[in-house]
Scaffold this motif. Structure first.
Motif: not given
Length: 250
Positions: A48-57, A29-33, A59-64
């Motif tokens: 990234a917002l959606n992914w963060k809700g599923y535990g992206g932590g 997910n991170y590489q795709t984002c 990495a998701a915040e960095h992509c956001i």
């Protein structure tokens, strides 16, 4: 010389997670984002917002945050990166890189004082990174503190004497301060390491122009345009060619 490193993907320690019947590969997910950030930042942001809700932590915040900067919402993105660095449990070197990325966002938001202060904090966390000194030199140069910028570039090159960005940047400062021999030396070294570097070719053309070697300057500037016609260096090369032609009466 502009440095914009905010699209860099980081080496987060992320893996696969099972959420109910769904398996989430966070690394994938991170590489795709991050891959979406440059071309479709709005899509990267939503993902990234959606992914963060599923535990992206983190990495998701960095992509956001990175997507926000790519969307030119510089202050929002920079602030999120700064807060991510503050809250992260990772190494101080890792936090320093997050702060450096945040500083680039603040710089793009024209908040150079804040950007410079963040880079100073980043250097305190990781004084062995040549790139951090090059980035702070950018901020200091933007504030016309050329002596301080030069000091940072000297340190960067002590840490990494093959750092092409530092050589070109220092060469440009030497040119601006009329230390032409030292400027030529740095640009020559940069081109030996990276023969097709457009910033180095642009600088060498400027030095040729100062020496009255208009044919050589034209050759370098035309090469810049040919290598990367849509880049910032090419735009400057075109302006320099126009000025040279006007001044020569052609």
């Amino acid at each position: 010389m502009k440095r914009q490193a905010f699209l860099v993907a980081f080496a987060f320690l992320i893996s696969t997670q099972h959420v109910g019947a769904e398996t989430i590969n966070h690394a994938e997910n991170y590489q795709t984002c991050m891959g979406l950030v440059r071309e479709k930042p709005e899509k990267a942001f939503d993902m990234a917002l959606n992914w963060k809700g599923y535990g992206g932590g983190e990495a998701a915040e960095h992509c956001i945050a990175t997507a926000l900067i790519a969307m030119k919402r510089y202050e929002n993105g920079a602030d999120r990166l700064e807060r991510l660095a503050d809250s992260s449990r990772r190494s101080k070197e890792f936090k320093a890189q997050l702060l450096a990325q945040s500083a680039q966002g603040w710089y793009l938001a024209n908040q150079v004082d804040r950007a410079r202060a963040l880079l100073t904090t980043a250097i305190e966390l990781d004084g062995t990174s040549a790139e951090l000194y090059v980035d702070r030199a950018q901020m200091r140069s933007a504030q016309n503190s050329l002596h301080d910028a030069l000091s940072d570039l000297n340190t960067a090159l002590e840490l990494d004497d093959m750092n092409v960005d530092a050589l070109i940047f220092r060469g440009s400062i030497y040119r601006l301060t009329e230390r032409f021999e030292e400027a030529r030396s740095d640009i020559h070294r940069a081109l030996a390491l990276a023969p097709g570097n457009t910033e180095a070719l642009l600088e060498r053309g400027m030095l040729y122009r100062i020496e009255g070697k208009d044919a050589e300057a034209r050759t370098d500037w035309m090469a810049v345009i040919e290598i990367d016609p849509s880049g910032d260096a090419a735009e400057t090369a075109r302006l320099n060619l126009e000025r040279m032609d006007v001044n020569s009466g052609s």
